[in-house]
Design a protein around this motif. Sequence first.
Motif, PDB file in Angstrom:
ATOM      1  N   ASN A 147       0.813  -1.230   0.000  1.00  0.00           N
ATOM      2  CA  ASN A 147       0.000   0.000   0.000  1.00  0.00           C
ATOM      3  C   ASN A 147       0.838   1.267   0.000  1.00  0.00           C
ATOM      4  O   ASN A 147       0.400   2.304  -0.495  1.00  0.00           O
ATOM      5  CB  ASN A 147      -0.946   0.025   1.220  1.00  0.00           C
ATOM      6  N   VAL A 150       1.367   2.691  -3.426  1.00  0.00           N
ATOM      7  CA  VAL A 150       0.214   3.462  -3.905  1.00  0.00           C
ATOM      8  C   VAL A 150       0.179   4.838  -3.245  1.00  0.00           C
ATOM      9  O   VAL A 150      -0.015   5.859  -3.923  1.00  0.00           O
ATOM     10  CB  VAL A 150      -1.106   2.695  -3.644  1.00  0.00           C
ATOM     11  N   LYS A 175       0.995  -5.690  -6.077  1.00  0.00           N
ATOM     12  CA  LYS A 175      -0.418  -5.943  -6.366  1.00  0.00           C
ATOM     13  C   LYS A 175      -1.301  -4.718  -6.161  1.00  0.00           C
ATOM     14  O   LYS A 175      -2.217  -4.468  -6.951  1.00  0.00           O
ATOM     15  CB  LYS A 175      -0.944  -7.108  -5.531  1.00  0.00           C
ATOM     16  N   GLU A 176      -1.046  -3.960  -5.097  1.00  0.00           N
ATOM     17  CA  GLU A 176      -1.872  -2.779  -4.838  1.00  0.00           C
ATOM     18  C   GLU A 176      -1.731  -1.751  -5.956  1.00  0.00           C
ATOM     19  O   GLU A 176      -2.674  -1.036  -6.281  1.00  0.00           O
ATOM     20  CB  GLU A 176      -1.509  -2.149  -3.485  1.00  0.00           C
ATOM     21  N   TYR A 178      -1.415  -2.398  -9.059  1.00  0.00           N
ATOM     22  CA  TYR A 178      -2.138  -2.851 -10.254  1.00  0.00           C
ATOM     23  C   TYR A 178      -3.514  -2.199 -10.385  1.00  0.00           C
ATOM     24  O   TYR A 178      -4.019  -2.014 -11.492  1.00  0.00           O
ATOM     25  CB  TYR A 178      -2.307  -4.372 -10.248  1.00  0.00           C
ATOM     26  N   ASN A 179      -4.109  -1.849  -9.265  1.00  0.00           N
ATOM     27  CA  ASN A 179      -5.437  -1.229  -9.289  1.00  0.00           C
ATOM     28  C   ASN A 179      -5.427   0.166  -9.907  1.00  0.00           C
ATOM     29  O   ASN A 179      -6.485   0.711 -10.222  1.00  0.00           O
ATOM     30  CB  ASN A 179      -6.019  -1.159  -7.873  1.00  0.00           C
ATOM     31  N   LEU A 180      -4.251   0.751 -10.068  1.00  0.00           N
ATOM     32  CA  LEU A 180      -4.152   2.100 -10.633  1.00  0.00           C
ATOM     33  C   LEU A 180      -4.214   2.105 -12.160  1.00  0.00           C
ATOM     34  O   LEU A 180      -4.395   3.151 -12.764  1.00  0.00           O
ATOM     35  CB  LEU A 180      -2.862   2.779 -10.175  1.00  0.00           C
ATOM     36  N   LYS A 182      -3.288  -0.531 -16.025  1.00  0.00           N
ATOM     37  CA  LYS A 182      -2.989  -1.817 -16.658  1.00  0.00           C
ATOM     38  C   LYS A 182      -1.684  -2.349 -16.077  1.00  0.00           C
ATOM     39  O   LYS A 182      -0.769  -1.593 -15.789  1.00  0.00           O
ATOM     40  CB  LYS A 182      -2.830  -1.626 -18.167  1.00  0.00           C
ATOM     41  N   SER A 183      -1.575  -3.668 -15.930  1.00  0.00           N
ATOM     42  CA  SER A 183      -0.337  -4.228 -15.380  1.00  0.00           C
ATOM     43  C   SER A 183       0.159  -5.370 -16.257  1.00  0.00           C
ATOM     44  O   SER A 183      -0.613  -6.059 -16.911  1.00  0.00           O
ATOM     45  CB  SER A 183      -0.553  -4.724 -13.948  1.00  0.00           C
TER      46      SER A 183
END
Length: 195
Positions: A147, A150, A175-176, A178-180, A182-183
């Motif tokens: 986190n 981010v 992983k966190e 990735y929510n922002l 494309k990964s």
Amino acid sequence: MDLYLFDFDGTLYKKDSMIEYIKFLHKNILKYYFINFLFIPFFILKKINMISIQKYKKIFLKIHFFYYSKVYLNNTSRLFAKHCLKDLYSNVSSFVKNKHGDKCIVTASLDVWMNEISNELSIELICTKSVFKNEKFYDISLNCNNNEKVNRIIEKFNLSKYENIFIYGNSSGDKEMYNLGKSYHNFFKYNEQKI
């Protein structure tokens, strides 16, 4: 405008930059292993969850940096950055250079060696920050992982101004992010294997 966010170790770089920098710093591999031997009790405490990753990383770095001044660490990092570039995945430099938009490495690795690496790649940097007292390594800021990646991205960039956000990572610590956008998991490693 697009934003490109890259993890470093395992994503752009084939190895663990902390381990490689420390080996480079000591110059003597026996010294590196001897100091690691002294660190075994802390490794065990980490494995049984008696100390946090934050404290574990701080102690590990403090043990290895104990004999070196801030000036020496910074000078060594300049040499390491050039040495390190040969272990980037083969298409990293051209990929980063040819992308238009804002580009930033987002890593848990320490600014001691990452500042010079990001300068060599002409890319911005978000990383774990070192704390020095009396020109000696003392501590690290909040570990830039999960986190915290981010949080630091949002602090540095106004994400609403970007049309696309591309994120490149390879581990659970990404992983966190990735929510922002494309990964691409292990993107550079995968493409190198196809060459």
